[in-house]
Design an enzyme around this catalytic site. Structure first.
Site, mmCIF file in Angstrom:
data_model
loop_
_atom_site.group_PDB
_atom_site.id
_atom_site.type_symbol
_atom_site.label_atom_id
_atom_site.label_comp_id
_atom_site.label_asym_id
_atom_site.label_seq_id
_atom_site.Cartn_x
_atom_site.Cartn_y
_atom_site.Cartn_z
ATOM 1 N N SER A 175 14.931 -11.220 70.296
ATOM 2 C CA SER A 175 14.429 -11.381 68.935
ATOM 3 C C SER A 175 14.770 -10.133 68.148
ATOM 4 C CB SER A 175 12.908 -11.585 68.963
ATOM 5 O OG SER A 175 12.338 -11.429 67.683
ATOM 6 N N TYR B 233 4.349 -9.393 71.427
ATOM 7 C CA TYR B 233 5.672 -10.008 71.279
ATOM 8 C C TYR B 233 6.737 -8.925 71.141
ATOM 9 C CZ TYR B 233 9.146 -13.436 69.719
ATOM 10 O OH TYR B 233 10.265 -14.239 69.607
#
Length: 248
Positions: free
Chosen positions: A130, A143
């Site tokens: 990501s 995350y």
């Protein structure tokens, strides 16, 4: 499209979004696709249209579903979940689940895949990372942590795998059109007291040069390229698909 006939690929989180797009792209390339997801309904829907194998599995406990030696040529670590919360309110139960699914499980699957890849002197490992593997955003502590960890794990894999014909890379997208992002929109709207449209425009797309969500198929095609005939020298790299976000 190049052919991956004779190659086997295991894709986690393959029921929807980026994982599903990868499963379709690799199936169409001729690879033997093993699609793994917790949602059996999504897997059956995928299998109804494409020739592939499906495994329903809780990927927070990979030891229960996968053997010590995974006989595959390509591994795509894609499965992920998101939880948006201020640090001081972040549930440890949720944090443990995210760490397990998105960092411990990729480590386990890489570890169990390497012996076969080494024996064949060829292998491809791709982590769907990501933009948060490179930068941070408020309320995404876990995350961001696990995606940074996946980047580091992939680099070590590249160094160890290089002498054995195994490459390892990550793809680091910003906001893609997936169910995970749809859930984030709702959470961000509540935390920031904004409408969902404002979240997309003012938070998600504000730093981007290109003002749109990324399509999962774009990410799948890059994954396919990284397994193709011109990828032998590409390893230890992270490929941003972020609409120009990190150009700043």
């Amino acid at each position: 499209m190049h052919s991956l006939q004779g190659k086997s690929v295991l894709i986690t989180g393959a029921g929807s979004g980026i994982g599903r797009a990868c499963a379709i792209a690799f199936a169409e390339s001729g690879a033997r696709v093993i699609a793994v997801d917790l949602d059996l309904k999504l897997l059956k829907d995928l299998k109804s249209s494409y020739s592939l194998e499906i495994i329903e599995a809780d990927l927070t406990k990979p030891e229960k579903f996968f053997p010590d030696n995974l006989e595959i040529d390509i591994l795509i670590n894609n499965a992920g979940i998101q939880h948006v919360s201020p640090l001081e309110e972040f549930s440890m139960e949720k944090a443990d689940a995210m760490w397990s699914l998105m960092l411990r499980t990729p480590f386990y699957l890489i570890q169990k895949s390497l012996p076969t890849m080494y024996s064949r002197n060829w292998g491809r490992i791709i982590g769907i990372s990501s933009i948060h593997g490179h930068i941070a955003s408020p309320y995404k502590s876990i995350y961001t942590t696990v995606k940074h960890g996946l980047e580091g794990l992939t680099k070590v894999t590249a160094l160890e795998g290089g002498p054995h014909g195994v490459t390892a890379n990550t793809i680091a997208p910003s906001y893609a059109r997936t169910a995970l992002v749809e859930k984030q929109i709702k959470s961000q709207a509540e935390i920031n007291n904004l409408s969902e449209t404002q979240v997309v425009d003012e938070i998600m797309l504000a730093p981007s040069a290109i003002k749109r969500l990324i399509e999962p198929e774009e990410i799948a095609q890059l994954a396919l390229y990284l397994c193709g005939p011109y990828s032998n020298s590409i390893s230890g790299s992270s490929f941003g698909i972020d609409n120009g976000w990190t150009a700043r």
